[in-house]
Design a protein around this motif. Structure first.
Motif, PDB file in Angstrom:
ATOM      1  N   TYR A   3       0.843  -1.188   0.000  1.00  0.00           N
ATOM      2  CA  TYR A   3       0.000   0.000   0.000  1.00  0.00           C
ATOM      3  C   TYR A   3       0.880   1.240   0.000  1.00  0.00           C
ATOM      4  CZ  TYR A   3      -3.453   3.409   1.414  1.00  0.00           C
ATOM      5  OH  TYR A   3      -4.263   4.507   1.481  1.00  0.00           O
ATOM      6  N   ASN A   4       0.595   2.162  -0.895  1.00  0.00           N
ATOM      7  CA  ASN A   4       1.341   3.400  -0.987  1.00  0.00           C
ATOM      8  C   ASN A   4       0.566   4.483  -0.232  1.00  0.00           C
ATOM      9  OD1 ASN A   4       2.885   5.556  -1.655  1.00  0.00           O
ATOM     10  ND2 ASN A   4       2.736   5.278  -3.867  1.00  0.00           N
ATOM     11  N   PHE A   5       1.080   4.890   0.917  1.00  0.00           N
ATOM     12  CA  PHE A   5       0.351   5.859   1.732  1.00  0.00           C
ATOM     13  C   PHE A   5       0.621   7.307   1.322  1.00  0.00           C
ATOM     14  CE2 PHE A   5       4.339   5.242   3.895  1.00  0.00           C
ATOM     15  CZ  PHE A   5       4.684   6.508   4.330  1.00  0.00           C
ATOM     16  N   TRP A   6       1.543   7.529   0.399  1.00  0.00           N
ATOM     17  CA  TRP A   6       1.817   8.899  -0.059  1.00  0.00           C
ATOM     18  C   TRP A   6       0.742   9.411  -1.001  1.00  0.00           C
ATOM     19  CZ3 TRP A   6       4.775  11.776   2.586  1.00  0.00           C
ATOM     20  CH2 TRP A   6       5.867  11.260   3.251  1.00  0.00           C
ATOM     21  N   ARG A   7       0.131   8.544  -1.763  1.00  0.00           N
ATOM     22  CA  ARG A   7      -0.870   8.980  -2.741  1.00  0.00           C
ATOM     23  C   ARG A   7      -2.091   9.635  -2.098  1.00  0.00           C
ATOM     24  NH1 ARG A   7      -0.912   4.856  -7.839  1.00  0.00           N
ATOM     25  NH2 ARG A   7       1.238   5.208  -8.433  1.00  0.00           N
ATOM     26  N   PRO A   8      -2.703   9.046  -1.087  1.00  0.00           N
ATOM     27  CA  PRO A   8      -3.836   9.739  -0.459  1.00  0.00           C
ATOM     28  C   PRO A   8      -3.420  11.053   0.204  1.00  0.00           C
ATOM     29  CG  PRO A   8      -3.822   7.451   0.199  1.00  0.00           C
ATOM     30  CD  PRO A   8      -2.570   7.677  -0.543  1.00  0.00           C
ATOM     31  N   LEU A   9      -2.233  11.083   0.790  1.00  0.00           N
ATOM     32  CA  LEU A   9      -1.762  12.331   1.397  1.00  0.00           C
ATOM     33  C   LEU A   9      -1.548  13.405   0.346  1.00  0.00           C
ATOM     34  CD1 LEU A   9       0.760  11.042   4.070  1.00  0.00           C
ATOM     35  CD2 LEU A   9      -1.541  11.923   4.420  1.00  0.00           C
ATOM     36  N   MET A  10      -0.973  13.035  -0.784  1.00  0.00           N
ATOM     37  CA  MET A  10      -0.779  13.999  -1.870  1.00  0.00           C
ATOM     38  C   MET A  10      -2.118  14.483  -2.417  1.00  0.00           C
ATOM     39  SD  MET A  10       2.340  14.769  -2.778  1.00  0.00           S
ATOM     40  CE  MET A  10       2.223  15.126  -4.503  1.00  0.00           C
ATOM     41  N   LEU A  11      -3.074  13.600  -2.512  1.00  0.00           N
ATOM     42  CA  LEU A  11      -4.395  13.962  -3.014  1.00  0.00           C
ATOM     43  C   LEU A  11      -5.066  14.978  -2.087  1.00  0.00           C
ATOM     44  CD1 LEU A  11      -6.337  13.213  -5.313  1.00  0.00           C
ATOM     45  CD2 LEU A  11      -7.301  11.508  -3.802  1.00  0.00           C
ATOM     46  N   ILE A  12      -5.001  14.737  -0.790  1.00  0.00           N
ATOM     47  CA  ILE A  12      -5.576  15.668   0.187  1.00  0.00           C
ATOM     48  C   ILE A  12      -4.837  16.990   0.163  1.00  0.00           C
ATOM     49  CG2 ILE A  12      -5.899  16.059   2.655  1.00  0.00           C
ATOM     50  CD1 ILE A  12      -6.411  13.010   2.869  1.00  0.00           C
ATOM     51  N   LEU A  13      -3.514  16.939   0.094  1.00  0.00           N
ATOM     52  CA  LEU A  13      -2.701  18.151   0.075  1.00  0.00           C
ATOM     53  C   LEU A  13      -2.996  19.006  -1.163  1.00  0.00           C
ATOM     54  CD1 LEU A  13      -0.381  19.636   1.551  1.00  0.00           C
ATOM     55  CD2 LEU A  13       1.167  18.452   0.017  1.00  0.00           C
ATOM     56  N   VAL A  14      -3.112  18.386  -2.317  1.00  0.00           N
ATOM     57  CA  VAL A  14      -3.415  19.129  -3.544  1.00  0.00           C
ATOM     58  C   VAL A  14      -4.805  19.754  -3.462  1.00  0.00           C
ATOM     59  CG1 VAL A  14      -3.928  18.809  -5.999  1.00  0.00           C
ATOM     60  CG2 VAL A  14      -1.826  17.917  -5.037  1.00  0.00           C
ATOM     61  N   ALA A  15      -5.762  19.026  -2.931  1.00  0.00           N
ATOM     62  CA  ALA A  15      -7.121  19.566  -2.807  1.00  0.00           C
ATOM     63  C   ALA A  15      -7.143  20.774  -1.871  1.00  0.00           C
ATOM     64  CB  ALA A  15      -8.075  18.483  -2.314  1.00  0.00           C
ATOM     65  N   LEU A  16      -6.472  20.673  -0.732  1.00  0.00           N
ATOM     66  CA  LEU A  16      -6.469  21.790   0.217  1.00  0.00           C
ATOM     67  C   LEU A  16      -5.716  23.000  -0.325  1.00  0.00           C
ATOM     68  CD1 LEU A  16      -5.956  19.955   3.623  1.00  0.00           C
ATOM     69  CD2 LEU A  16      -8.030  21.004   2.747  1.00  0.00           C
ATOM     70  N   GLY A  43     -12.612  24.363  -7.264  1.00  0.00           N
ATOM     71  CA  GLY A  43     -11.203  24.212  -7.623  1.00  0.00           C
ATOM     72  C   GLY A  43     -10.561  23.022  -6.937  1.00  0.00           C
ATOM     73  N   ALA A  44     -10.928  22.790  -5.672  1.00  0.00           N
ATOM     74  CA  ALA A  44     -10.388  21.645  -4.946  1.00  0.00           C
ATOM     75  C   ALA A  44     -10.838  20.329  -5.566  1.00  0.00           C
ATOM     76  CB  ALA A  44     -10.812  21.709  -3.479  1.00  0.00           C
ATOM     77  N   VAL A  45     -12.090  20.254  -5.956  1.00  0.00           N
ATOM     78  CA  VAL A  45     -12.610  19.029  -6.571  1.00  0.00           C
ATOM     79  C   VAL A  45     -11.923  18.781  -7.914  1.00  0.00           C
ATOM     80  CG1 VAL A  45     -14.667  17.991  -7.608  1.00  0.00           C
ATOM     81  CG2 VAL A  45     -14.813  19.092  -5.375  1.00  0.00           C
ATOM     82  N   ILE A  46     -11.762  19.838  -8.706  1.00  0.00           N
ATOM     83  CA  ILE A  46     -11.103  19.686 -10.003  1.00  0.00           C
ATOM     84  C   ILE A  46      -9.640  19.267  -9.819  1.00  0.00           C
ATOM     85  CG2 ILE A  46     -10.290  20.962 -12.027  1.00  0.00           C
ATOM     86  CD1 ILE A  46     -12.940  22.534 -11.875  1.00  0.00           C
ATOM     87  N   ILE A  50      -7.970  15.702 -11.113  1.00  0.00           N
ATOM     88  CA  ILE A  50      -6.802  15.671 -11.991  1.00  0.00           C
ATOM     89  C   ILE A  50      -5.697  14.814 -11.374  1.00  0.00           C
ATOM     90  CG2 ILE A  50      -4.923  17.085 -12.921  1.00  0.00           C
ATOM     91  CD1 ILE A  50      -7.041  19.278 -13.374  1.00  0.00           C
ATOM     92  N   MET A  51      -5.445  14.998 -10.083  1.00  0.00           N
ATOM     93  CA  MET A  51      -4.417  14.196  -9.421  1.00  0.00           C
ATOM     94  C   MET A  51      -4.797  12.715  -9.399  1.00  0.00           C
ATOM     95  SD  MET A  51      -1.735  15.817  -8.600  1.00  0.00           S
ATOM     96  CE  MET A  51      -0.968  14.735  -7.437  1.00  0.00           C
ATOM     97  N   TYR A  52      -6.062  12.416  -9.156  1.00  0.00           N
ATOM     98  CA  TYR A  52      -6.512  11.027  -9.131  1.00  0.00           C
ATOM     99  C   TYR A  52      -6.305  10.373 -10.502  1.00  0.00           C
ATOM    100  CZ  TYR A  52      -9.504   6.970  -8.640  1.00  0.00           C
ATOM    101  OH  TYR A  52      -9.985   5.690  -8.622  1.00  0.00           O
ATOM    102  N   ASN A  53      -6.646  11.108 -11.557  1.00  0.00           N
ATOM    103  CA  ASN A  53      -6.449  10.555 -12.904  1.00  0.00           C
ATOM    104  C   ASN A  53      -4.971  10.345 -13.205  1.00  0.00           C
ATOM    105  OD1 ASN A  53      -9.111  10.298 -13.628  1.00  0.00           O
ATOM    106  ND2 ASN A  53      -9.240  12.358 -14.449  1.00  0.00           N
ATOM    107  N   ARG A  54      -4.116  11.230 -12.739  1.00  0.00           N
ATOM    108  CA  ARG A  54      -2.682  11.056 -12.960  1.00  0.00           C
ATOM    109  C   ARG A  54      -2.144   9.859 -12.175  1.00  0.00           C
ATOM    110  NH1 ARG A  54       0.409  14.943 -15.288  1.00  0.00           N
ATOM    111  NH2 ARG A  54       2.165  14.365 -13.967  1.00  0.00           N
ATOM    112  N   PHE A  55      -2.696   9.605 -11.001  1.00  0.00           N
ATOM    113  CA  PHE A  55      -2.266   8.450 -10.215  1.00  0.00           C
ATOM    114  C   PHE A  55      -2.720   7.141 -10.858  1.00  0.00           C
ATOM    115  CE2 PHE A  55      -2.190  10.967  -6.026  1.00  0.00           C
ATOM    116  CZ  PHE A  55      -0.873  11.296  -6.227  1.00  0.00           C
TER     117      PHE A  55
END
Length: 60
Positions: A3-16, A43-46, A50-55
């Motif tokens: 499990y890669n725990f950096w991806r959810p953290l990056m997703l939350i960080l980008v949204a915020l 903007g946060a949702v968009i 975008i980050m989710y699609n890149r992941f």
């Protein structure tokens, strides 16, 4: 598969961060606080989508 725990953290960080940046820019240009907050959430949702699609794209 590990499990890669950096991806959810990056997703939350980008949204915020995108929410904060969009809200502040809207406030700087004279928008109402409620409208700026709503636009910041969009903007946060968009940004999160975008980050989710890149992941999800497979690496070459």
């Amino acid at each position: 598969m590990r499990y890669n725990f950096w991806r959810p953290l990056m997703l939350i960080l980008v949204a915020l961060l995108s929410r904060s940046i969009v809200t502040n820019l809207c406030l700087m240009f004279g928008m109402d606080a409620d409208s700026a907050s709503s636009l910041g959430m969009v903007g946060a949702v968009i940004g999160a989508l975008i980050m989710y699609n890149r992941f999800r794209k497979p690496r070459r």
